[in-house]
Design an enzyme around this catalytic site. Sequence first.
Site, short mmCIF file in Angstrom:
data_model
loop_
_atom_site.label_atom_id
_atom_site.label_comp_id
_atom_site.label_asym_id
_atom_site.label_seq_id
_atom_site.Cartn_x
_atom_site.Cartn_y
_atom_site.Cartn_z
N HIS A 246 37.91 -30.20 -23.24
CA HIS A 246 37.78 -30.57 -24.37
C HIS A 246 36.46 -30.71 -24.98
CE1 HIS A 246 42.07 -30.98 -24.39
NE2 HIS A 246 41.89 -31.35 -23.04
N SER B 55 9.86 -18.68 -34.51
CA SER B 55 10.44 -18.78 -36.23
C SER B 55 9.30 -18.20 -36.89
CB SER B 55 11.01 -19.91 -36.39
OG SER B 55 10.81 -20.21 -37.73
N LYS C 283 9.08 -23.63 -33.00
CA LYS C 283 10.35 -23.08 -32.65
C LYS C 283 10.39 -22.14 -31.57
CE LYS C 283 14.38 -23.72 -33.77
NZ LYS C 283 14.82 -23.15 -35.14
N GLU D 244 22.01 -15.05 -28.38
CA GLU D 244 22.70 -15.23 -29.77
C GLU D 244 23.29 -13.69 -29.96
OE1 GLU D 244 20.66 -17.53 -32.56
OE2 GLU D 244 19.65 -17.98 -30.86
#
Length: 456
Positions: free
Chosen positions: A155, A276, A282, A289
């Site tokens: 969970h 980025s 970044k 992804e």
Amino acid sequence: MLWGGRFKYGLDNNALKFSSSLSVDINLILEDIEGSKAHAAMLAGVKIISRHESEQITKGLRTIEQEWKDGKWNPDAEKFEDVHSAIESRLFELIGDTAGKLHTGRSRNDQIATDILLWIRKRCFLIQDSIKNLQIILLKISSCHINTLMPGYTHMQRAQPVSLAFHLMAYVEMLERDKNRFEQIYNSNNQSPLGSGALAGSTLPIDREFTARELGFNKPTENALDSVSNRDFILDYLHACSVGMMHLSRLSEEIVLWSTSEWNFIKLADSYSTGSSLMPQKKNPDLAELIRGKSGRAFGNYISLASALKSLPLSYNRDLQEDKAPLFDSSFSYEDSLELMASMLSTAEFNSGRFREEMQGDFSLATDLADWLVLKGVPFRQAHGVVGKLVQKLEMEKRNFKDVTVDELKKISPVFDESAVECLDINNSLNRKKTYGSPNPVLVQKRIEELLKKLV
Ligand code: ARG
């Protein structure tokens, strides 16, 4: 044009553009040529064409194959309906009218089914190799992290301590199942559709046993109507790709999570990260992804073909041409994802000491403490309650298991003694696991060795 005889006028340009599948089925060029070579040899074998004609055809097909490989021949998608017509037309250019004998006793319907099946069977091997490669990388990383502690979750709440090796080995087991799925597809699609004709076989003495053997199949398919209508094997393949991508998407999700500054558990190599355009600091896990994102497309591809097949009357209908785009899309993106996942992981660094301090004293050993009571004869439900109370008390006092004393424990249950405190030491927690399949380092090590021996 393969079918001009009964037509007065040629196909409208837009209609041809709309119906051409060449830009997609060009991927089947080698399988199409392979099938045609077997067919030509068979036609000579049953004396429908002469040896000389069969050799001429085979030679022409070899030339086309070489021209394609050398980049010297690239058929125009605006001119041909599909890869079959493009090859036949080039064969005419190369060997003249004998080319017209190749299509004897064959239809594009059994031809395309055979081509796809041949392609899928080859791909099953290739994909199994790529999966194995990823497994080996995971096994190698795991062997260095048998004692690297990390929180195990249910969970998404900290549940029990595990090791990084144990966690990664879960993926190795998934990949083992993925590999088996492709092996099964190979084994259960071992019948050749070639020689089924358009839908009802042929009045010519086509030797289907011969072409089946030539193409590496066990035997010919049983029913011509089924053979040209069947696309189950593509669905099976798309399903296997979907499950494989789903597994990679779960691993990707974890990599994304682990690379956050909150987790700070994995550092991806610069060569497998992106920056980025706006925020100079970044470093993004884009590849993970993208793999995660592409898994959605893999599911879509399955649905897309399943929908095209739903309620489709027997036998061949042109709808079936829409089977190839999803097939290639899923296969290529799964193959790329497997390869990139392997490179990304083999160049990543894990922060091994990340959780050792932090987990000392957190409540993830609560179950172990309850188990300790069970071994002293306390019924598990009662033990669960006792430890639950202890956790509640410590939480209220803003403390954790780290500084719990024996006296304190005794106050909660008289059964506790000195050795109970020992089982709250995170450093020994994995070694205390007894069950087969648990993160006990000895067992994990054994499984790693077993698989390395089998796979390398
Ligand atoms: N390009 C077709 C396909 O991919 C090949 C079979 C065409 N058959 C036909 N009768 N039009 O499905």
